[in-house]
Write an enzyme that holds these catalytic residues in place. Structure first.
Site, PDB file in Angstrom:
ATOM      1  N   THR A 141       0.860  -1.192   0.000  1.00 42.27           N
ATOM      2  CA  THR A 141       0.000   0.000   0.000  1.00 42.27           C
ATOM      3  C   THR A 141       0.890   1.234   0.000  1.00 42.27           C
ATOM      4  O   THR A 141       0.650   2.197  -0.740  1.00 42.27           O
ATOM      5  CB  THR A 141      -0.938  -0.004   1.221  1.00 42.27           C
ATOM      6  OG1 THR A 141      -1.827  -1.121   1.099  1.00 42.27           O
ATOM      7  CG2 THR A 141      -1.750   1.288   1.308  1.00 42.27           C
ATOM      8  N   GLU A 154       0.805   3.953  -3.008  1.00 47.47           N
ATOM      9  CA  GLU A 154       0.433   5.341  -2.724  1.00 47.47           C
ATOM     10  C   GLU A 154       1.599   6.301  -2.988  1.00 47.47           C
ATOM     11  O   GLU A 154       1.379   7.418  -3.462  1.00 47.47           O
ATOM     12  CB  GLU A 154      -0.083   5.483  -1.286  1.00 47.47           C
ATOM     13  CG  GLU A 154      -1.343   4.675  -0.978  1.00 47.47           C
ATOM     14  CD  GLU A 154      -2.523   4.974  -1.901  1.00 47.47           C
ATOM     15  OE1 GLU A 154      -2.544   6.055  -2.515  1.00 47.47           O
ATOM     16  OE2 GLU A 154      -3.409   4.108  -2.028  1.00 47.47           O
ATOM     17  N   HIS A 157      -3.383   4.994 -11.828  1.00 41.70           N
ATOM     18  CA  HIS A 157      -3.703   3.561 -11.835  1.00 41.70           C
ATOM     19  C   HIS A 157      -3.441   3.015 -13.230  1.00 41.70           C
ATOM     20  O   HIS A 157      -3.667   3.705 -14.237  1.00 41.70           O
ATOM     21  CB  HIS A 157      -5.167   3.343 -11.433  1.00 41.70           C
ATOM     22  CG  HIS A 157      -5.407   3.581  -9.979  1.00 41.70           C
ATOM     23  ND1 HIS A 157      -6.494   4.283  -9.518  1.00 41.70           N
ATOM     24  CD2 HIS A 157      -4.687   3.204  -8.886  1.00 41.70           C
ATOM     25  CE1 HIS A 157      -6.440   4.333  -8.190  1.00 41.70           C
ATOM     26  NE2 HIS A 157      -5.355   3.685  -7.795  1.00 41.70           N
ATOM     27  N   ASP A 200      -3.101   5.526 -18.735  1.00 39.87           N
ATOM     28  CA  ASP A 200      -2.380   5.856 -17.499  1.00 39.87           C
ATOM     29  C   ASP A 200      -1.224   6.817 -17.757  1.00 39.87           C
ATOM     30  O   ASP A 200      -0.403   7.050 -16.872  1.00 39.87           O
ATOM     31  CB  ASP A 200      -1.881   4.589 -16.791  1.00 39.87           C
ATOM     32  CG  ASP A 200      -0.791   3.878 -17.568  1.00 39.87           C
ATOM     33  OD1 ASP A 200      -0.565   4.225 -18.749  1.00 39.87           O
ATOM     34  OD2 ASP A 200      -0.161   2.955 -17.003  1.00 39.87           O
ATOM     35  N   GLN A 244      -5.357  -1.704 -20.391  1.00 40.88           N
ATOM     36  CA  GLN A 244      -6.123  -2.828 -19.829  1.00 40.88           C
ATOM     37  C   GLN A 244      -7.524  -2.385 -19.451  1.00 40.88           C
ATOM     38  O   GLN A 244      -7.777  -1.199 -19.218  1.00 40.88           O
ATOM     39  CB  GLN A 244      -5.379  -3.470 -18.653  1.00 40.88           C
ATOM     40  CG  GLN A 244      -5.291  -2.625 -17.397  1.00 40.88           C
ATOM     41  CD  GLN A 244      -4.500  -3.320 -16.290  1.00 40.88           C
ATOM     42  OE1 GLN A 244      -3.374  -3.786 -16.489  1.00 40.88           O
ATOM     43  NE2 GLN A 244      -5.088  -3.385 -15.090  1.00 40.88           N
TER      44      GLN A 244
HETATM   45 ZN   LIG Z   1      -4.421   3.958  -6.044  1.00 40.43          ZN
END
Ligand SMILES: [Zn+2]
Length: 425
Positions: A240, A244, A253, A263, A271
């Protein structure tokens, strides 16, 4: 995706400028959170927070468009392909706890820093699992992290702030970033990466603020139990934090937050949407065969154990921030990661007088040793030794040659050190 980022954001800005004026950030946030159907997998609120910020502060879209333009120039330049010097970012961790379990130990905080360093350097052991088709795209970003050793006022620090709080659970409204709301104020966000470790509610694992947002809320928030060894399985290996911090360094993302979205990175396959759990390779969507989705990328929503790479394109995008004119360039020269030359903790037993002084400073140590036996040095607040100071050898120091300002006097006898600050008038 045909639409450029720039036009996308200018469009957003003009739409939101009409509607946003009076709404507060937090009411925008709860509205956005209700309206947005969250994709399956890793619960990250970064895009919700971005939407709310853009709605509340339309100018932010312009700032982000400028950053995007600078990023585009950098990525297109030969500099982006050159092996850059390692950039080490000083980190301050704000641990906010309501229970003892939330007051995560130093060892777990250091473990989170270690995970960041391995993931960003491609020295994570699970990098061996990257499919051969993507191995060439996997990046050592040359970005590293260190717990701060010097606080914004120049004092020595562990880089960890611990604060007991009455707040049992936090949301993605930035309350943890201000002491006015029982949180912890950030250190200079141009010089430190601020990470708040706390009990995020609503099932959230974390969120970050992209470059271009308000300085007062810049940084990353992670759920305390997502740190390595925490209880938030399957999100308890510190990824995480990696995900982040990726957002904080301007990564989107990997599915572009849209169906077959963009992205803003050229070497990550388009995707369909987020992946979750631990998919099998290859997973083909959006005609991205034969290799399919790069679901093992840190910017997807897969389990901590199933994400293990940044791409070269993502690395270039992050490094653009530290180039000349980059949005986070000041971090590259921050001295927050290096210890001050002297600890500035005042020692009560050492007295200097008169203080302030215009010329002579008399020294009285708290020990039964005459000041004459101590080696005497004077440093400015940045830790530079002031060589123009002449100890007279009789317990006095001539500081008349110093510019006016605050200084530290340091006495050493080879084993003990004493120090005291004084003002030169
Ligand atoms: Zn995120």
């Amino acid at each position: 995706m045909k639409k450029t980022f720039y036009s996308l954001f200018l469009g957003l800005a003009s739409i939101t400028a009409l509607s946003a004026s009076a709404q507060s950030l937090s009411s925008q946030l709860s509205k956005v959170a209700l309206e947005r159907a969250r994709p399956q997998g890793r619960p990250c609120a970064t895009m919700d927070v971005l939407e709310a910020q853009l709605a509340a502060t339309p100018r932010q879209a312009l700032r982000m468009a400028e950053i995007e333009a600078q990023t585009g120039r950098y990525v297109a330049s030969p500099t982006a392909r050159r092996t850059a010097a390692v950039i080490t970012i000083p980190v301050v961790m704000h641990v906010l706890y309501n229970t003892s379990a939330q007051n995560v130990p130093d060892a777990q905080i250091q473990a989170q820093i270690d995970v960041l360093n391995k993931d960003f350097a491609k020295t994570n052991t699970d990098a061996a699992l990257i499919p051969a088709a993507f191995a060439g795209a996997a990046a050592n970003t040359n970005i590293q992290f260190v717990l701060a050793r010097r606080d914004p006022s120049g004092r020595a620090t562990t880089g960890i702030i611990r604060k007991s709080t009455r707040v049992k659970s936090w949301s993605a409204n930035d309350a943890m970033k201000t002491s006015k709301r029982a949180g912890s104020d950030p250190w200079d966000t141009s010089k430190y990466l601020n990470i708040w470790v706390c009990n995020l509610g609503q099932g959230l694992l974390g969120y970050a603020q992209f470059p271009g947002g308000a300085a007062s809320t810049d940084g990353v928030v992670v759920l305390y139990s997502s740190l390595p060894g925490g209880t938030a399985a399957p999100y308890n290996k510190g990824r995480t934090g990696t995900h982040e911090v990726g957002h904080w360094l301007n990564l989107r993302h990997i599915w572009g937050d849209a169906s077959c979205g963009n992205d803003l990175v050229s070497d990550t396959p388009t995707q369909q949407t987020s992946n979750y759990g631990c998919p099998s390779f290859p997973k083909v969507t959006c005609s991205n065969g034969p290799n399919g989705d790069m679901f093992m990328n840190y910017m997807d929503y897969t389990d901590d154990a199933c994400m293990y790479m940044f791409s070269n394109g993502q690395s270039a995008r992050m490094n653009a921030l530290f180039a000349s004119g980059g949005a986070r360039a000041a971090l590259a020269t921050s001295n927050g990661g290096t210890a001050p030359l002297v600890s500035t903790t005042a020692v009560e037993t050492l007295t200097v007088f008169p203080n302030p002084t215009a010329g002579q400073l008399s020294i009285r140590t708290g020990l039964n040793t005459p000041a004459i036996k101590w080696q005497t040095k004077v440093y400015d607040l940045r830790g530079f030794e002031m060589k123009q100071v002449r100890p007279a050898g009789d317990g006095t120091v001539d500081v008349s040659a110093l510019p006016a300002g605050m200084y530290h006097l340091v006495l050493t006898d080879g084993t003990a050190t004493q120090h005291q600050s004084f003002r030169k008038e």
